[in-house]
Design a protein around this motif. Sequence first.
Motif, short mmCIF file in Angstrom:
data_model
loop_
_atom_site.label_atom_id
_atom_site.label_comp_id
_atom_site.label_asym_id
_atom_site.label_seq_id
_atom_site.Cartn_x
_atom_site.Cartn_y
_atom_site.Cartn_z
N THR A 48 0.96 -1.15 0.11
CA THR A 48 0.23 -0.10 -0.01
C THR A 48 0.86 1.20 0.15
O THR A 48 0.33 2.46 -0.02
CB THR A 48 -0.95 0.19 1.25
OG1 THR A 48 -0.25 0.05 2.45
CG2 THR A 48 -1.85 -1.18 1.50
N GLY A 49 2.30 1.21 -0.10
CA GLY A 49 3.14 2.26 -0.04
C GLY A 49 3.12 3.09 1.26
O GLY A 49 3.07 4.29 1.29
N GLY A 50 2.84 2.31 2.23
CA GLY A 50 2.75 2.87 3.78
C GLY A 50 1.22 3.45 4.08
O GLY A 50 1.13 4.10 5.13
N GLU A 51 0.33 3.36 2.93
CA GLU A 51 -0.84 4.00 3.29
C GLU A 51 -1.56 3.27 4.49
O GLU A 51 -2.26 3.60 5.43
CB GLU A 51 -1.91 3.67 2.06
CG GLU A 51 -1.47 4.74 1.13
CD GLU A 51 -2.58 4.70 -0.20
OE1 GLU A 51 -3.58 4.02 -0.15
OE2 GLU A 51 -2.21 5.18 -1.20
N VAL A 52 -1.27 2.01 4.63
CA VAL A 52 -2.26 0.95 5.65
C VAL A 52 -0.88 0.58 6.45
O VAL A 52 -0.10 -0.25 6.02
CB VAL A 52 -2.88 -0.03 5.22
CG1 VAL A 52 -3.61 -0.95 6.29
CG2 VAL A 52 -4.24 0.80 4.19
N LYS A 53 -0.93 0.97 7.54
CA LYS A 53 -0.03 0.26 8.92
C LYS A 53 -0.62 -0.49 9.71
O LYS A 53 -1.69 -0.28 10.16
CB LYS A 53 0.77 1.30 9.32
CG LYS A 53 1.63 2.39 8.47
CD LYS A 53 2.51 3.23 9.06
CE LYS A 53 3.20 4.25 8.21
NZ LYS A 53 4.08 5.18 9.07
N ILE A 54 -0.09 -1.72 10.06
CA ILE A 54 -0.39 -2.62 11.22
C ILE A 54 0.36 -2.44 12.27
O ILE A 54 1.45 -2.79 12.20
CB ILE A 54 -0.66 -4.14 10.41
CG1 ILE A 54 -1.35 -4.13 9.15
CG2 ILE A 54 -1.16 -5.07 11.57
CD1 ILE A 54 -2.66 -3.71 9.06
N GLU A 55 -0.38 -2.38 13.38
CA GLU A 55 0.59 -2.40 14.58
C GLU A 55 0.05 -3.60 15.33
O GLU A 55 -1.00 -4.09 15.45
CB GLU A 55 0.13 -1.40 15.61
CG GLU A 55 0.57 0.22 15.21
CD GLU A 55 -0.18 1.15 16.24
OE1 GLU A 55 -0.57 1.02 17.13
OE2 GLU A 55 0.66 2.34 15.93
N LEU A 56 1.22 -4.39 15.81
CA LEU A 56 0.87 -5.74 16.31
C LEU A 56 0.97 -5.77 17.91
O LEU A 56 1.79 -5.02 18.67
CB LEU A 56 2.06 -6.74 15.83
CG LEU A 56 2.09 -6.95 14.38
CD1 LEU A 56 3.05 -7.81 13.98
CD2 LEU A 56 0.74 -7.35 13.99
N TYR A 57 -0.01 -6.24 18.48
CA TYR A 57 -0.04 -6.42 19.84
C TYR A 57 -0.13 -8.12 20.21
O TYR A 57 -1.47 -8.67 20.39
CB TYR A 57 -1.25 -5.69 20.46
CG TYR A 57 -0.93 -4.24 20.14
CD1 TYR A 57 -0.48 -3.48 21.21
CD2 TYR A 57 -1.58 -3.58 19.21
CE1 TYR A 57 -0.05 -2.08 21.16
CE2 TYR A 57 -1.32 -2.08 19.07
CZ TYR A 57 -0.50 -1.59 19.99
OH TYR A 57 -0.38 -0.30 19.66
N PRO A 58 0.95 -8.74 20.36
CA PRO A 58 0.72 -10.22 20.53
C PRO A 58 0.81 -10.61 21.99
O PRO A 58 0.95 -9.88 23.00
CB PRO A 58 2.16 -10.78 20.03
CG PRO A 58 3.11 -9.53 20.43
CD PRO A 58 2.33 -8.33 20.22
N ALA A 59 0.70 -12.10 22.43
CA ALA A 59 0.63 -12.37 23.84
C ALA A 59 -0.45 -11.83 24.70
O ALA A 59 0.02 -11.48 25.67
CB ALA A 59 2.04 -12.56 24.11
N ASN A 60 -1.32 -11.60 24.36
CA ASN A 60 -2.52 -11.03 25.21
C ASN A 60 -2.13 -9.51 25.76
O ASN A 60 -2.65 -9.34 26.85
CB ASN A 60 -2.88 -12.06 26.29
CG ASN A 60 -3.54 -13.46 25.70
OD1 ASN A 60 -4.36 -13.48 25.04
ND2 ASN A 60 -2.85 -14.53 26.13
N GLN A 61 -1.54 -8.88 25.12
CA GLN A 61 -1.07 -7.60 25.61
C GLN A 61 -2.38 -6.76 25.69
O GLN A 61 -2.18 -5.85 26.52
CB GLN A 61 -0.23 -6.71 24.67
CG GLN A 61 1.26 -7.54 24.50
CD GLN A 61 2.35 -6.73 23.63
OE1 GLN A 61 1.97 -5.70 23.34
NE2 GLN A 61 3.48 -7.26 23.17
N LEU A 62 -3.45 -6.85 24.88
CA LEU A 62 -4.47 -6.03 24.99
C LEU A 62 -5.73 -6.80 25.94
O LEU A 62 -6.74 -6.35 25.61
CB LEU A 62 -4.90 -5.45 23.92
CG LEU A 62 -3.78 -4.66 23.02
CD1 LEU A 62 -4.38 -4.16 21.65
CD2 LEU A 62 -3.48 -3.48 23.93
#
Length: 274
Positions: free
Chosen positions: A53-67
């Motif tokens: 997406t050329g940086g239009e869509v960024k995914i922030e990851l929250y693994p291991a039940n952080q949220l």
Amino acid sequence: MLRNTLFTGLVLTASLTAAHAQEVTLRLAHFAAESHPGHAASVQFAENVAARTGGEVKIELYPANQLGSPPEQLEQTILGAIDMNLPTHGGLDKYDRAFGTAMTPFAFSSYQHAHTVLDGEFTDWVSPKLEEQGLVMLSHWEYGFRNITNSVRPINTPEDVEGLKLRTPPELQIVAAMEGLGASTTQIAFPELPNALNQGVVQGQENPIGVIYHYNLNDFQEHLALTRHVYNAMIHVVNKDKWEQLSPNQQRILREESAKAGAMMRAAVQAQEA
């Protein structure tokens, strides 16, 4: 008049272009350990989406039940506080019972059998049901066939399960299978499971091999039986309102990269089990 029309058109075009180019950040939460193939697949998904997406869509990851715990993450995704999640069939079963059918004990004879069924008519059946709950289903990933560990004795026959005190998730299919074998079951939140095993609150548990390994549950359990009694998959879902804010091209890229990440995770899980 013509000059004004052209000017207005240019302004509208510039505005649409700027809006389309505006960056979108999506938060993806899941329960897998950072060393687990589920997180590796999430990383691949995030990197490929950003690149395509050329940086239009960024995914922030929250693994291991952080949220939060898996049920909390899924509820927050439905409400829109989290954008994307990777629940299991058991988690989604709480919102529509159709998902529970995939966890019928011994329903699938192999990974290939499970993948053929779930990627085909099952997805066509459940996707509209999921949208009624405020979620869009992107693809099936993987988790694995569940197996029993315990600290008391080897399990070589069904009778060996009788009398064991086992932790299970609060999912009817798994509870019924274990209690049908004569075990007593206790529902303990997964983050609390290692401590419960260490302190002897329960004598055993059941999970895919990858979970047992990546969370070091074998430190507390001497015996592993490859029962493969229930199949589990992580399912990539996104909040429906957030999904509808994306352009058709962005949606296409997310679907394609989700499927690629799921295929990678399937191969990695099976390779690690072997």
